[in-house]
Design a protein around this motif. Sequence first.
Motif, PDB file in Angstrom:
ATOM      1  N   ARG A 170      60.023  43.885  18.016  1.00 53.47           N
ATOM      2  CA  ARG A 170      59.932  42.838  17.089  1.00 53.47           C
ATOM      3  C   ARG A 170      59.397  43.221  15.550  1.00 53.47           C
ATOM      4  O   ARG A 170      60.106  43.187  14.570  1.00 53.47           O
ATOM      5  CB  ARG A 170      59.372  41.621  17.675  1.00 53.47           C
ATOM      6  CG  ARG A 170      60.283  40.503  17.831  1.00 53.47           C
ATOM      7  CD  ARG A 170      59.854  39.046  18.156  1.00 53.47           C
ATOM      8  NE  ARG A 170      58.628  39.465  19.158  1.00 53.47           N
ATOM      9  CZ  ARG A 170      58.974  39.168  20.496  1.00 53.47           C
ATOM     10  NH1 ARG A 170      59.714  38.780  21.023  1.00 53.47           N
ATOM     11  NH2 ARG A 170      57.730  39.274  21.097  1.00 53.47           N
ATOM     12  N   ALA A 171      58.376  43.759  15.881  1.00 51.18           N
ATOM     13  CA  ALA A 171      57.515  44.186  14.719  1.00 51.18           C
ATOM     14  C   ALA A 171      58.082  45.298  13.941  1.00 51.18           C
ATOM     15  O   ALA A 171      58.061  45.164  12.806  1.00 51.18           O
ATOM     16  CB  ALA A 171      55.869  44.884  15.349  1.00 51.18           C
ATOM     17  N   ARG A 172      58.848  46.356  14.771  1.00 50.94           N
ATOM     18  CA  ARG A 172      59.419  47.288  14.101  1.00 50.94           C
ATOM     19  C   ARG A 172      60.583  46.851  13.252  1.00 50.94           C
ATOM     20  O   ARG A 172      60.917  47.045  12.271  1.00 50.94           O
ATOM     21  CB  ARG A 172      59.968  48.336  15.008  1.00 50.94           C
ATOM     22  CG  ARG A 172      59.011  49.269  15.367  1.00 50.94           C
ATOM     23  CD  ARG A 172      59.694  50.309  16.333  1.00 50.94           C
ATOM     24  NE  ARG A 172      58.301  51.004  16.771  1.00 50.94           N
ATOM     25  CZ  ARG A 172      58.415  51.713  17.958  1.00 50.94           C
ATOM     26  NH1 ARG A 172      59.820  51.973  18.410  1.00 50.94           N
ATOM     27  NH2 ARG A 172      57.388  52.151  18.382  1.00 50.94           N
ATOM     28  N   ALA A 173      61.510  45.809  13.922  1.00 47.11           N
ATOM     29  CA  ALA A 173      62.677  45.355  13.399  1.00 47.11           C
ATOM     30  C   ALA A 173      62.073  44.533  12.132  1.00 47.11           C
ATOM     31  O   ALA A 173      62.997  44.695  10.925  1.00 47.11           O
ATOM     32  CB  ALA A 173      63.279  44.557  14.278  1.00 47.11           C
ATOM     33  N   LEU A 174      61.088  43.888  11.971  1.00 45.99           N
ATOM     34  CA  LEU A 174      60.917  42.973  11.087  1.00 45.99           C
ATOM     35  C   LEU A 174      59.704  43.948   9.709  1.00 45.99           C
ATOM     36  O   LEU A 174      59.657  43.337   8.833  1.00 45.99           O
ATOM     37  CB  LEU A 174      59.679  41.796  11.412  1.00 45.99           C
ATOM     38  CG  LEU A 174      60.524  40.896  12.296  1.00 45.99           C
ATOM     39  CD1 LEU A 174      59.680  39.751  12.931  1.00 45.99           C
ATOM     40  CD2 LEU A 174      61.611  40.142  11.273  1.00 45.99           C
ATOM     41  N   GLY A 175      59.564  45.084  10.064  1.00 49.37           N
ATOM     42  CA  GLY A 175      58.862  45.977   9.401  1.00 49.37           C
ATOM     43  C   GLY A 175      57.410  45.735   9.301  1.00 49.37           C
ATOM     44  O   GLY A 175      56.626  45.780   8.255  1.00 49.37           O
ATOM     45  N   LEU A 176      56.667  45.199  10.305  1.00 50.78           N
ATOM     46  CA  LEU A 176      55.487  44.810  10.481  1.00 50.78           C
ATOM     47  C   LEU A 176      54.410  45.677  11.446  1.00 50.78           C
ATOM     48  O   LEU A 176      55.013  46.721  11.973  1.00 50.78           O
ATOM     49  CB  LEU A 176      55.412  43.207  11.412  1.00 50.78           C
ATOM     50  CG  LEU A 176      56.235  42.137  10.788  1.00 50.78           C
ATOM     51  CD1 LEU A 176      56.015  41.068  11.490  1.00 50.78           C
ATOM     52  CD2 LEU A 176      55.420  41.796   9.325  1.00 50.78           C
ATOM     53  N   ASP A 177      53.283  45.289  11.252  1.00 51.77           N
ATOM     54  CA  ASP A 177      52.415  46.283  12.025  1.00 51.77           C
ATOM     55  C   ASP A 177      52.564  45.854  13.411  1.00 51.77           C
ATOM     56  O   ASP A 177      52.805  45.283  14.105  1.00 51.77           O
ATOM     57  CB  ASP A 177      51.125  45.732  11.810  1.00 51.77           C
ATOM     58  CG  ASP A 177      49.875  46.406  12.385  1.00 51.77           C
ATOM     59  OD1 ASP A 177      50.200  47.413  12.974  1.00 51.77           O
ATOM     60  OD2 ASP A 177      48.656  45.995  12.449  1.00 51.77           O
ATOM     61  N   GLU A 178      52.526  47.221  14.418  1.00 52.82           N
ATOM     62  CA  GLU A 178      52.999  47.200  15.573  1.00 52.82           C
ATOM     63  C   GLU A 178      51.813  46.646  16.628  1.00 52.82           C
ATOM     64  O   GLU A 178      52.021  46.556  17.612  1.00 52.82           O
ATOM     65  CB  GLU A 178      53.494  48.539  15.925  1.00 52.82           C
ATOM     66  CG  GLU A 178      54.900  48.831  15.362  1.00 52.82           C
ATOM     67  CD  GLU A 178      55.323  50.186  15.771  1.00 52.82           C
ATOM     68  OE1 GLU A 178      54.871  51.098  16.546  1.00 52.82           O
ATOM     69  OE2 GLU A 178      56.133  50.749  15.081  1.00 52.82           O
ATOM     70  N   GLY A 179      50.740  46.387  16.009  1.00 56.46           N
ATOM     71  CA  GLY A 179      49.677  46.041  16.644  1.00 56.46           C
ATOM     72  C   GLY A 179      48.893  46.836  17.567  1.00 56.46           C
ATOM     73  O   GLY A 179      49.264  48.163  17.493  1.00 56.46           O
ATOM     74  N   ASP A 180      48.397  46.389  18.675  1.00 49.89           N
ATOM     75  CA  ASP A 180      47.441  47.307  19.684  1.00 49.89           C
ATOM     76  C   ASP A 180      48.643  47.986  20.483  1.00 49.89           C
ATOM     77  O   ASP A 180      49.328  47.454  21.318  1.00 49.89           O
ATOM     78  CB  ASP A 180      46.719  46.409  20.532  1.00 49.89           C
ATOM     79  CG  ASP A 180      45.890  47.203  21.648  1.00 49.89           C
ATOM     80  OD1 ASP A 180      45.999  48.573  21.324  1.00 49.89           O
ATOM     81  OD2 ASP A 180      45.396  46.452  22.456  1.00 49.89           O
ATOM     82  N   LEU A 181      48.669  49.505  20.259  1.00 49.40           N
ATOM     83  CA  LEU A 181      49.910  50.216  21.147  1.00 49.40           C
ATOM     84  C   LEU A 181      48.971  50.943  22.342  1.00 49.40           C
ATOM     85  O   LEU A 181      49.705  51.894  22.913  1.00 49.40           O
ATOM     86  CB  LEU A 181      50.309  51.070  20.289  1.00 49.40           C
ATOM     87  CG  LEU A 181      51.292  50.502  19.069  1.00 49.40           C
ATOM     88  CD1 LEU A 181      51.828  51.537  18.278  1.00 49.40           C
ATOM     89  CD2 LEU A 181      52.310  49.617  19.746  1.00 49.40           C
ATOM     90  N   SER A 182      47.717  50.612  22.741  1.00 46.33           N
ATOM     91  CA  SER A 182      47.127  51.150  23.612  1.00 46.33           C
ATOM     92  C   SER A 182      47.645  51.223  24.933  1.00 46.33           C
ATOM     93  O   SER A 182      47.464  52.248  25.807  1.00 46.33           O
ATOM     94  CB  SER A 182      45.686  50.808  23.682  1.00 46.33           C
ATOM     95  OG  SER A 182      45.742  49.371  24.013  1.00 46.33           O
ATOM     96  N   THR A 183      48.317  50.135  25.354  1.00 44.96           N
ATOM     97  CA  THR A 183      48.916  50.158  26.434  1.00 44.96           C
ATOM     98  C   THR A 183      50.478  50.933  26.674  1.00 44.96           C
ATOM     99  O   THR A 183      51.209  50.997  27.766  1.00 44.96           O
ATOM    100  CB  THR A 183      49.222  48.708  27.163  1.00 44.96           C
ATOM    101  OG1 THR A 183      50.167  47.993  26.219  1.00 44.96           O
ATOM    102  CG2 THR A 183      48.131  47.880  27.441  1.00 44.96           C
ATOM    103  N   LEU A 184      50.900  51.200  25.288  1.00 42.96           N
ATOM    104  CA  LEU A 184      52.167  52.099  25.465  1.00 42.96           C
ATOM    105  C   LEU A 184      52.133  53.350  25.952  1.00 42.96           C
ATOM    106  O   LEU A 184      51.212  54.184  25.955  1.00 42.96           O
ATOM    107  CB  LEU A 184      52.442  52.095  23.848  1.00 42.96           C
ATOM    108  CG  LEU A 184      53.982  52.683  23.684  1.00 42.96           C
ATOM    109  CD1 LEU A 184      54.917  51.444  23.731  1.00 42.96           C
ATOM    110  CD2 LEU A 184      54.050  53.204  22.202  1.00 42.96           C
ATOM    111  N   GLU A 185      53.330  53.648  26.864  1.00 41.53           N
ATOM    112  CA  GLU A 185      53.460  54.911  27.557  1.00 41.53           C
ATOM    113  C   GLU A 185      53.776  55.795  26.611  1.00 41.53           C
ATOM    114  O   GLU A 185      54.612  55.444  25.726  1.00 41.53           O
ATOM    115  CB  GLU A 185      54.584  54.638  28.626  1.00 41.53           C
ATOM    116  CG  GLU A 185      54.913  55.682  29.417  1.00 41.53           C
ATOM    117  CD  GLU A 185      56.178  55.547  30.229  1.00 41.53           C
ATOM    118  OE1 GLU A 185      56.345  55.781  31.345  1.00 41.53           O
ATOM    119  OE2 GLU A 185      57.199  55.217  29.457  1.00 41.53           O
ATOM    120  N   GLU A 186      53.486  57.059  26.679  1.00 42.55           N
ATOM    121  CA  GLU A 186      53.898  57.976  25.686  1.00 42.55           C
ATOM    122  C   GLU A 186      55.396  58.237  25.934  1.00 42.55           C
ATOM    123  O   GLU A 186      55.722  58.197  26.974  1.00 42.55           O
ATOM    124  CB  GLU A 186      53.074  59.435  25.905  1.00 42.55           C
ATOM    125  CG  GLU A 186      51.822  59.579  25.300  1.00 42.55           C
ATOM    126  CD  GLU A 186      51.862  58.821  23.826  1.00 42.55           C
ATOM    127  OE1 GLU A 186      52.821  59.413  23.147  1.00 42.55           O
ATOM    128  OE2 GLU A 186      50.989  58.169  23.430  1.00 42.55           O
TER     129      GLU A 186
END
Length: 630
Positions: A614-630
């Motif tokens: 959602r953030a990417r689509a809206l061009g917003l800050d993606e927020g906390d990505l610490s749980t994102l898998e590589e």
Amino acid sequence: MPESNPKFYYPSTDVVERANVQEYEELYKRSIEDREGFWAEQAEQLDWYKRWDKVLDESNKPFYKWFVGGKTNIIQNAIDRHLTGANRNKLAIIWESESGTTQSFSYYALNREVCQFANILKSMGIKKGDIVTIYMPQLPEMVFAMLACAKIGAVHSVVYGGFSYEALASRISAANSRILITADGGSRRGKKINLKEIADEAMKRSPTIEVCITVKHNNLDVNMEAERDFWYHDLKSLPIASPKCKTTILDAEDKLFILYTSGTTGAPKGMVHTHGGYSVYTSTTHKMAFDIKPEDRWWCAADPGWITGHSYIVYAPLINGSTIIMYEGAPNYPYPNRWWQMVEKYGVNILYTSPTAIRGLMRFGDQWAERHDLSTLRLLGSVGEPINPEAWRWFYDVIGNGKCPIIDTWWQTETGGFMVCPLPITPLKPGSAGQPFFGNEIGVVDEEGNQVPVGQEGKLVIKNPWPGMARTVMGDDQRYADLYWSDYKEQGYYTAGDSAKIDEDGYIWVIGRMDEVLKVSGYRLGTSEIESALVSHPSVSEAAAIGLPHELKGHGIYTYVILNEGVTGDKVLQKELQEHVGSELGKIAQPEKVTFVESLPKTRSGKIMRRVLRARALGLDEGDLSTLEE
Ligand code: WTA
């Protein structure tokens, strides 16, 4: 006329002087201090075969029971009691099709229709507690079918007529329904839709169906299978369809209907509502919030296939003896004045609709409404999603001529009726649903359950039981307890799944869903349902769906798809996938866009991080990505 951007919009003195409820604060205070007393007083305004022994049974939380020991049937209040009094010959339903065909039924005539339908169901072996699936366009017979089920203690499960065969089949199977009621079609924008064909496809996938009753509406050529398929008009002409039928005496807590609604995960949940509490709650909220008078013509422009239609097209208005307007068709077909024509023709007093419909009509400009005399309107209403102030003001100024309060009602399939809404006497703020309805303590809380400060966002919770609450998720008590009552177990709060703010005047501003539920044109859809529909296509390996703001629809559906090895994504496939979702779930679920991707953002435990998409689509800050898998 109000100033251009006032803090409050005050209702006109005409509206205030005649309002059923003249005062909010005192009565609210009383309803909280003595909740059971308040609800008992409301219940006393209905007929009971036997009075309840206990208003509220809290012995097995969160499985609350209301009016325990009471004997009732919602039909006793919605129809039977009107037959002996002044309402007998009053119009109960005025129905009009898109092309202008009309039918109307007095309470007396409604009773005959419902009795005949009930006797037909009985002759098919339907008994108390059986679940009857109804899949129909907005026809009077749809209401008759629902009421007929209630009358004999059967449980109706209405599946919205815009849903596809897959959705219908899964709901039939989940309910183990033996009987399906449908029609040979409906119409929308001048096009006839063959519902029976869709029902046939669903029945191929649902072995439990033994009998299908089809109402003839469109004169379409449909396939009728011997021993399974019956025309309604044929059955109605048989001696079994006597116009006299006794209403079955039920316990207050007996099931009235199940209605499926979307949630965060898994298949839609069948929410269970019961006769007693639901009768009391829907009729009280309707009468008080919409100030219902005996002479009112009430138009709830929803579809009976959703909770708004169940509660406020069918049950509450009938209990309150209103004249109900039903319209089968699009608001802007053949021209954008179609609704205003209806309001003028029938002298509608109260119009209850959704922000999506308002925005959809607003874009055609004021002139379509200005051509009609809308002066009979006294109150307007909105439901389904937050209403943007611009649409609110247009509705207020152009449709209501600056004199009709807008009753913005916040509630859910699960709540049965309005939980937060203004009254006709309360000052309004465009975009806010106002204050809690009587008996309800509504909180906006943080993770610990503490009220957040004024103006801050938090989770919307209901701190108390209320008579209209769903009793459980069909067949899954645990799921009900987990989904709604486990976040604040200690405090005993119900979590609605919405985020909200409260302002300095105690007005509640609902922001939207906090879970993966989308409101597309006011319809409730789960991202997981859309994703499963995509994955069911042979070319698709994985899919994610998100909602992005959409000017008219509230949310538009955007999807991201990983294709199977060797499949190339092109325009043709994009279109095919959009249509595939449409045919799996129904047109309302068709994505705006399908984007092909190589991978999806996921947590290490494999959950799709939709907020990142959602953030990417809206061009917003993606927020906390610490749980994102590589
Ligand atoms: C949303 C519809 C803001 C909300 C009756 C809720 C609203 C969901 C409003 C339930 C409103 C409904 N203002 N949001 N007046 N009314 N909602 O089950 O997100 O189809 O949780 O019931 O609609 O949708 P449902």
